[in-house]
Design a protein around this motif. Structure first.
Motif, mmCIF file in Angstrom:
data_model
loop_
_atom_site.group_PDB
_atom_site.id
_atom_site.type_symbol
_atom_site.label_atom_id
_atom_site.label_comp_id
_atom_site.label_asym_id
_atom_site.label_seq_id
_atom_site.Cartn_x
_atom_site.Cartn_y
_atom_site.Cartn_z
ATOM 1 N N SER A 1 2.574 23.718 -8.705
ATOM 2 C CA SER A 1 1.228 23.652 -9.281
ATOM 3 C C SER A 1 0.228 24.482 -8.488
ATOM 4 C CB SER A 1 0.747 22.201 -9.355
ATOM 5 O OG SER A 1 1.557 21.444 -10.232
ATOM 6 N N GLY A 2 0.557 24.809 -7.257
ATOM 7 C CA GLY A 2 -0.313 25.664 -6.454
ATOM 8 C C GLY A 2 -1.098 24.876 -5.427
ATOM 9 N N TRP A 3 -1.247 25.466 -4.268
ATOM 10 C CA TRP A 3 -1.921 24.745 -3.192
ATOM 11 C C TRP A 3 -3.394 24.534 -3.507
ATOM 12 C CZ3 TRP A 3 -5.309 24.800 1.021
ATOM 13 C CH2 TRP A 3 -6.168 25.894 1.099
ATOM 14 N N ASP A 4 -4.003 25.456 -4.260
ATOM 15 C CA ASP A 4 -5.414 25.322 -4.615
ATOM 16 C C ASP A 4 -5.640 24.117 -5.523
ATOM 17 O OD1 ASP A 4 -3.817 26.917 -6.342
ATOM 18 O OD2 ASP A 4 -5.592 27.476 -7.479
ATOM 19 N N VAL A 5 -4.660 23.799 -6.367
ATOM 20 C CA VAL A 5 -4.740 22.602 -7.198
ATOM 21 C C VAL A 5 -4.500 21.351 -6.365
ATOM 22 C CG1 VAL A 5 -3.565 21.335 -9.044
ATOM 23 C CG2 VAL A 5 -4.107 23.758 -9.347
ATOM 24 N N ASN A 6 -3.538 21.426 -5.456
ATOM 25 C CA ASN A 6 -3.125 20.226 -4.739
ATOM 26 C C ASN A 6 -4.130 19.757 -3.700
ATOM 27 O OD1 ASN A 6 -0.716 19.886 -6.167
ATOM 28 N ND2 ASN A 6 0.308 21.429 -4.922
ATOM 29 N N TYR A 7 -4.856 20.694 -3.080
ATOM 30 C CA TYR A 7 -5.852 20.185 -2.137
ATOM 31 C C TYR A 7 -6.999 19.523 -2.901
ATOM 32 C CZ TYR A 7 -9.134 24.231 -2.502
ATOM 33 O OH TYR A 7 -10.027 25.178 -2.928
ATOM 34 N N GLN A 8 -7.222 19.943 -4.156
ATOM 35 C CA GLN A 8 -8.218 19.253 -4.975
ATOM 36 C C GLN A 8 -7.747 17.853 -5.346
ATOM 37 O OE1 GLN A 8 -9.946 21.754 -8.190
ATOM 38 N NE2 GLN A 8 -8.893 23.460 -7.216
ATOM 39 N N ILE A 9 -6.451 17.717 -5.625
ATOM 40 C CA ILE A 9 -5.891 16.385 -5.865
ATOM 41 C C ILE A 9 -6.064 15.525 -4.614
ATOM 42 C CG2 ILE A 9 -3.792 15.087 -6.345
ATOM 43 C CD1 ILE A 9 -4.829 16.547 -8.771
ATOM 44 N N GLY A 10 -5.873 16.157 -3.439
ATOM 45 C CA GLY A 10 -6.088 15.439 -2.180
ATOM 46 C C GLY A 10 -7.506 14.913 -2.070
ATOM 47 N N TYR A 11 -8.491 15.743 -2.453
ATOM 48 C CA TYR A 11 -9.885 15.297 -2.450
ATOM 49 C C TYR A 11 -10.080 14.114 -3.396
ATOM 50 C CZ TYR A 11 -11.275 19.622 -0.026
ATOM 51 O OH TYR A 11 -11.429 20.639 0.882
ATOM 52 N N ALA A 12 -9.449 14.185 -4.568
ATOM 53 C CA ALA A 12 -9.594 13.105 -5.547
ATOM 54 C C ALA A 12 -9.009 11.800 -5.023
ATOM 55 C CB ALA A 12 -8.907 13.503 -6.860
ATOM 56 N N ILE A 13 -7.885 11.897 -4.296
ATOM 57 C CA ILE A 13 -7.285 10.687 -3.720
ATOM 58 C C ILE A 13 -8.191 10.107 -2.645
ATOM 59 C CG2 ILE A 13 -5.353 9.851 -2.308
ATOM 60 C CD1 ILE A 13 -3.555 11.793 -3.848
#
Length: 555
Positions: free
Chosen positions: A435-447
């Protein structure tokens, strides 16, 4: 286990779930979640980055999600509770793990309804009469004032259907899904004999013009998004008439039908393209601005009548999926509220057995989501990653619960669990990575934002009512996800040019590294599971939902 007469109502509520949904209702809930806007756009997006090898992307995604479906089938049948994807990790690893899994589940579920609504309106806006008279979209693809009004109307309809009750949701969805399944199959039957070009599968640079990188890159750009949703009937498990008999079958049948439909569609799509459009490659296999690729192909093949059916379906399919996700996101909210991980008001049922406040919250979040957003593909990547995080909790929960709760009745058993459970965890982590690291760090922020909500909720609870956090059992979660984000940064998958990854991990090697990290975390997580007595006690707390309530209607 408590008898039905002893079953307590929902915490703080006055009603109880009504077990009214039979096998076909459950199966259509999952199949309706699978067949949405993904079938209308997934093939085009996949072909742009993978060429003819996008067919491999669909087969690979189907195989990976089939492993996860087998795992969810066992968990859903053994623990038929509302919002199951949030509850299985809670049973195995405690409150913090349960919340993170539930929050990830909720993020993806609550976002899909507005995504599907916008997809419906975007398709309708391609019809000249609609564009001229209703003006639904701005030039940048965002909703106009009129578009927002129509989007709100759809969300109101979804909300009312869900408030009336799960039986109406199931019955209305069944009719819609029959249509949604028939139209893609009709598309394949019509396009293949009229305009199939076998040479397209080697055009524009050969069968695999972008190598394995393209095959993997296609997965989060609509392929996994299209196939996900098989677990949605599990979210309604507390309302299943015969959950131990029907849930596993519903999951597996829906997954099988969805996979076959999508693979056939990709074959028809590639074969029906104009060979002249592929001479310069796969960047624009369909003219820019044609939001409905299959309708364009139908017109080119001389089947204009099919194009009209496709435009109708372009509204029906996404709207039907949006209807389902309003209901299932509400069950996830209910699960979090019932377990006192968010305000307990969301864990209550009304006298009709409906999580009213959770449904209203799904409507409010959906309305807020109609603010200007980036492209469909970027939104889909975010939802795909959040879904994969949710899926990743299931294999570790299965292995932990099998070990710590061995006496539980399991009407369906995942085959070869010692192999498929770790493999399922690897599959989910690879989807997150792609999915891409740029997407996943945003998911991290959401968590992290979710954990703030969790902390505030606990702060307002009386000390004697707070359950323990079980941090020891959840110790693997932060290193696991941080490791995935780091691997993503070292890899070569990202959509945002403003946040580029380092491209240090070669294709193929990166898959092996992610798989190795996944296996380390998997066995670490299973070793961290709560003791047997705590797991059993946590499950027994849910006797209200696990008890075999009287069957009201099995249709």
């Amino acid at each position: 286990m408590a008898s039905p007469s002893n079953v307590a109502p929902s915490a703080g509520g006055t009603g109880h779930f009504k077990r009214t949904v039979g096998f076909y209702g459950l199966m259509f809930i999952s199949l309706g979640s699978i067949i949405g806007s993904g079938w209308l756009l997934g093939a085009l997006n996949a072909a742009k980055v993978a060429g003819p090898a996008s067919l491999i992307s669909w087969v690979l995604a189907a195989a990976m999600l089939a492993v996860l479906a087998l795992i969810h089938a066992e968990l859903g049948a053994a623990y038929p509770v509302a919002g199951g994807t949030a509850r299985f990790p809670l049973f195995a690893f405690g409150r913090v793990a349960g919340f993170i899994a539930g929050w990830s589940s909720w993020i993806q579920a609550v976002a899909i309804a507005p995504i599907e609504v916008e997809a419906s309106l975007a398709y309708l806006d391609n019809i000249p009469w609609v564009k001229d008279n209703l003006n639904l979209l701005n030039e940048d693809g965002t909703l106009t004032g009129s578009g927002f009004g129509w989007a709100t109307l759809l969300m109101v309809i979804f909300t009312v259907v869900n408030i009336v009750g799960v039986k109406l949701l199931s019955e209305s969805n069944t009719i819609t899904v029959l249509w949604k399944t028939a139209v893609p199959l009709l598309t394949v039957v019509v396009l293949v004999p009229l305009s199939f070009h076998g040479a397209n599968f080697s055009a524009g640079g050969g069968f695999m013009p972008f190598g394995l990188h393209g095959v993997f890159q296609a997965l989060p750009l609509g392929v996994v998004f299209a196939l996900q949703g098989f677990e949605q009937c599990i979210q309604l498990a507390a309302e299943a008439a015969q959950p131990k008999k029907d849930l596993s079958r519903a999951v597996l049948v829906a997954m099988g039908i969805g996979a076959i439909v999508y693979i056939l569609l990709e074959i028809a799509f590639i074969g029906s393209l104009d060979p002249a459009a592929l001479v310069k490659g796969w960047a624009d296999p369909i003219a820019k601005g044609d939001f409905g690729p299959y309708a364009t192909l139908a017109i080119a093949a001389g089947a204009s009548w099919l194009a009209y059916i496709l435009y109708v379906d372009a509204f029906v399919s996404p709207a039907g999926t949006g209807l389902i996700y309003v209901g299932t996101s509400a069950r996830l909210t209910y699960a979090l509220g019932r377990d006192k991980q968010i305000p307990s008001a969301f864990g209550k049922l009304n006298v009709r057995g409906v999580p009213l406040w959770s449904i209203i919250l799904a409507f409010v979040i959906g309305e807020a989501s109609f603010a200007p957003f980036p492209s469909w593909s970027q939104l889909v990547s975010v939802v795909t990653s959040a879904t994969a995080v949710m899926y990743a909790f299931a294999p570790v929960s299965l292995a932990a619960l099998r070990r710590q709760d061995p006496d539980r009745e399991r009407p369906y058993l995942t085959p070869l669990p010692a192999i498929l459970a770790p493999l399922g965890f690897v599959c989910a982590n690879l989807i997150i990575y792609w999915s891409g690291w740029d997407v996943n760090y945003q998911i991290g922020y959401a968590i992290v934002a979710g954990l703030v909500v969790f902390a505030i909720t606990r702060a307002f609870q009386k000390p004697e009512t707070r359950s323990k956090l079980d941090l020891k059992a959840a110790q693997w979660i932060v290193p696991w996800f941080a490791g995935l984000i780091l691997l993503g940064y070292l890899g070569r998958y990202n959509l945002d040019a403003k946040s580029p990854s380092l491209n240090l991990l070669p294709d193929g090697i990166d898959v092996l590294v992610v798989a190795a990290w996944s296996l380390i975390v998997f066995y670490w997580a299973v070793a961290c599971a709560r003791p047997t007595e705590e797991v059993v006690a946590a499950v027994e707390e849910e006797q209200f939902e696990l008890a075999n309530q009287p069957e009201i209607n099995t249709a």
